[in-house]
Design an enzyme around this catalytic site. Structure first.
Site, PDB file in Angstrom:
ATOM      1  N   HIS A 110      46.412  11.614 -24.419  1.00  0.00           N
ATOM      2  CA  HIS A 110      46.200  11.946 -23.007  1.00  0.00           C
ATOM      3  C   HIS A 110      47.254  12.967 -22.593  1.00  0.00           C
ATOM      4  O   HIS A 110      48.442  12.792 -22.879  1.00  0.00           O
ATOM      5  CB  HIS A 110      46.311  10.708 -22.122  1.00  0.00           C
ATOM      6  CG  HIS A 110      46.337  11.007 -20.650  1.00  0.00           C
ATOM      7  ND1 HIS A 110      45.415  11.843 -20.048  1.00  0.00           N
ATOM      8  CD2 HIS A 110      47.171  10.591 -19.658  1.00  0.00           C
ATOM      9  CE1 HIS A 110      45.682  11.899 -18.760  1.00  0.00           C
ATOM     10  NE2 HIS A 110      46.745  11.174 -18.498  1.00  0.00           N
ATOM     11  N   HIS A 112      48.058  16.208 -19.292  1.00  0.00           N
ATOM     12  CA  HIS A 112      47.659  16.799 -18.014  1.00  0.00           C
ATOM     13  C   HIS A 112      47.698  18.314 -18.160  1.00  0.00           C
ATOM     14  O   HIS A 112      48.102  19.024 -17.245  1.00  0.00           O
ATOM     15  CB  HIS A 112      48.616  16.345 -16.910  1.00  0.00           C
ATOM     16  CG  HIS A 112      48.541  14.888 -16.622  1.00  0.00           C
ATOM     17  ND1 HIS A 112      47.966  14.368 -15.497  1.00  0.00           N
ATOM     18  CD2 HIS A 112      48.946  13.813 -17.323  1.00  0.00           C
ATOM     19  CE1 HIS A 112      48.044  13.053 -15.508  1.00  0.00           C
ATOM     20  NE2 HIS A 112      48.629  12.694 -16.609  1.00  0.00           N
ATOM     21  N   ASP A 135      32.723  24.855 -32.771  1.00  0.00           N
ATOM     22  CA  ASP A 135      33.408  24.323 -33.959  1.00  0.00           C
ATOM     23  C   ASP A 135      33.974  22.928 -33.714  1.00  0.00           C
ATOM     24  O   ASP A 135      33.678  21.980 -34.424  1.00  0.00           O
ATOM     25  CB  ASP A 135      34.577  25.248 -34.349  1.00  0.00           C
ATOM     26  CG  ASP A 135      34.140  26.568 -34.941  1.00  0.00           C
ATOM     27  OD1 ASP A 135      34.995  27.476 -35.040  1.00  0.00           O
ATOM     28  OD2 ASP A 135      32.946  26.709 -35.292  1.00  0.00           O
ATOM     29  N   HIS A 175      41.913  13.987 -12.778  1.00  0.00           N
ATOM     30  CA  HIS A 175      43.069  13.458 -13.520  1.00  0.00           C
ATOM     31  C   HIS A 175      43.453  14.412 -14.643  1.00  0.00           C
ATOM     32  O   HIS A 175      44.383  15.186 -14.503  1.00  0.00           O
ATOM     33  CB  HIS A 175      42.711  12.067 -14.053  1.00  0.00           C
ATOM     34  CG  HIS A 175      43.847  11.355 -14.696  1.00  0.00           C
ATOM     35  ND1 HIS A 175      43.768  10.067 -15.153  1.00  0.00           N
ATOM     36  CD2 HIS A 175      45.108  11.761 -14.978  1.00  0.00           C
ATOM     37  CE1 HIS A 175      44.935   9.704 -15.668  1.00  0.00           C
ATOM     38  NE2 HIS A 175      45.758  10.710 -15.575  1.00  0.00           N
ATOM     39  N   TYR A 229      35.010  23.965 -43.277  1.00  0.00           N
ATOM     40  CA  TYR A 229      36.220  24.741 -42.939  1.00  0.00           C
ATOM     41  C   TYR A 229      37.487  24.167 -43.575  1.00  0.00           C
ATOM     42  O   TYR A 229      37.617  22.933 -43.739  1.00  0.00           O
ATOM     43  CB  TYR A 229      36.398  24.743 -41.420  1.00  0.00           C
ATOM     44  CG  TYR A 229      37.720  25.309 -40.957  1.00  0.00           C
ATOM     45  CD1 TYR A 229      38.751  24.459 -40.551  1.00  0.00           C
ATOM     46  CD2 TYR A 229      37.953  26.680 -40.954  1.00  0.00           C
ATOM     47  CE1 TYR A 229      39.975  24.977 -40.142  1.00  0.00           C
ATOM     48  CE2 TYR A 229      39.171  27.203 -40.545  1.00  0.00           C
ATOM     49  CZ  TYR A 229      40.186  26.336 -40.143  1.00  0.00           C
ATOM     50  OH  TYR A 229      41.388  26.839 -39.746  1.00  0.00           O
TER      51      TYR A 229
HETATM   52  O1  LIG Z   1      49.138  10.248 -15.498  1.00  0.00           O
HETATM   53  C1  LIG Z   1      49.935   9.354 -15.704  1.00  0.00           C
HETATM   54  C2  LIG Z   1      50.404   8.466 -14.633  1.00  0.00           C
HETATM   55  O2  LIG Z   1      49.608   8.667 -13.486  1.00  0.00           O
HETATM   56  C3  LIG Z   1      50.442   9.166 -17.100  1.00  0.00           C
HETATM   57  O3  LIG Z   1      49.451   9.609 -17.984  1.00  0.00           O
HETATM   58  C4  LIG Z   1      51.656  10.029 -17.430  1.00  0.00           C
HETATM   59  O4  LIG Z   1      52.576   9.973 -16.393  1.00  0.00           O
HETATM   60  C5  LIG Z   1      52.299   9.532 -18.731  1.00  0.00           C
HETATM   61  O5  LIG Z   1      52.741   8.210 -18.505  1.00  0.00           O
HETATM   62  P1  LIG Z   1      53.567   7.423 -19.648  1.00  0.00           P
HETATM   63  O6  LIG Z   1      54.926   8.079 -19.758  1.00  0.00           O
HETATM   64  O7  LIG Z   1      52.797   7.555 -20.949  1.00  0.00           O
HETATM   65  O8  LIG Z   1      53.621   6.007 -19.142  1.00  0.00           O
END
Ligand SMILES: O=C(CO)[C@@H](O)[C@@H](O)COP(=O)(O)O
Length: 232
Positions: A110, A112, A135, A175, A229
């Site tokens: 995950h 941002h 790809d 998000h 690939y």
């Molecule tokens: O988006 C958020 C919190 O809203 C989390 O993904 C980001 O702050 C990472 O949090 P962590 O350090 O992994 O707990």
């Protein structure tokens, strides 16, 4: 069966996963996918000798400079802490939900990252207009529902969106991106390539309407990249 400690039979595998996951966290700032601590990586450790699966993830809110193998924490697939001295990532429930409901997934990431988050803020999927998208993603990158952190909502949105979908990436509305893979390295790669195509398609749209790639070409490109690939 709940696990309150890492079983001896899984010790070596857990320690190896800690090394991999710690090293992969360094890739997030390296590829400019995160600011501060805003991203996380995990990897499943398959259960052995009758023990349930576990997964390794980073501790919450810890600088990437401090994330060595020893800092990693271990959780069960309900998101309970099994080993570690600090709280697991705040996204642990989402990672755990994915592992419980997508057996073929062994890595979750995950971030941002800026351009992917910008598409997520609009709740708009990234159209498949670049061969790199065909790809790696096999088509458009889909959008998942708006979900508040704190329960299974985000994980459920990831699973419902990606189940049956070629893409290893989903843009959770308002998000940011989550990616999945056969291992944590594959999920990190998907996160890196996602940010690149999010940026390129955004730039392209400033100058006009990008041209869609015909579906048969997408299918052909995806099959080649996924099966031919690179070094075999
Ligand atoms: O988006 C958020 C919190 O809203 C989390 O993904 C980001 O702050 C990472 O949090 P962590 O350090 O992994 O707990």
């Amino acid at each position: 069966m709940t696990t309150t400690e890492v079983p001896a039979a899984m010790r070596a595998a857990v320690d190896a996963a800690k090394e991999r996951v710690a090293a992969l966290h360094a890739e997030l700032p390296r590829w400019e996918l995160v600011v501060w601590t805003a991203g996380n990586v995990s990897e499943r450790v398959p259960g052995t000798d009758g023990h349930p699966d576990l997964f390794v993830i980073k501790p919450s809110g810890v600088s990437y400079d401090e994330l060595d193998a020893e800092a990693m924490v271990v959780c069960d697939l309900d998101g309970n802490l099994v080993e570690g001295t600090r709280n697991p990532s705040s996204d642990t429930a989402a990672h755990a939900y994915v592992y419980r409901h997508m057996d073929h997934v062994n890595g979750v990431v995950h971030t941002h990252s800026t351009y992917a988050a910008a598409w997520a803020a609009r709740g708009e999927e990234i159209p498949c207009v670049l061969t790199m998208m065909a790809d790696e993603f096999g088509g458009p990158v889909p959008v998942g529902p708006f979900a508040i952190i704190g329960d299974d909502s985000i994980g459920r949105g990831i699973v419902e969106t990606l189940t049956g979908h070629r893409s290893p990436a989903v843009l959770m509305q308002n998000h940011g991106p989550f990616t999945i893979g056969k291992d944590a390295k594959a999920a990190v790669k998907a996160a890196v390539l996602l940010e690149e195509v999010a940026r390129a398609v955004h730039v392209s749209r400033q100058l006009g309407e990008p041209l869609p790639i015909p579906q048969d070409a997408i299918d052909s490109l995806y099959a080649r990249y996924q099966n031919v690939y690179g070094q075999r």
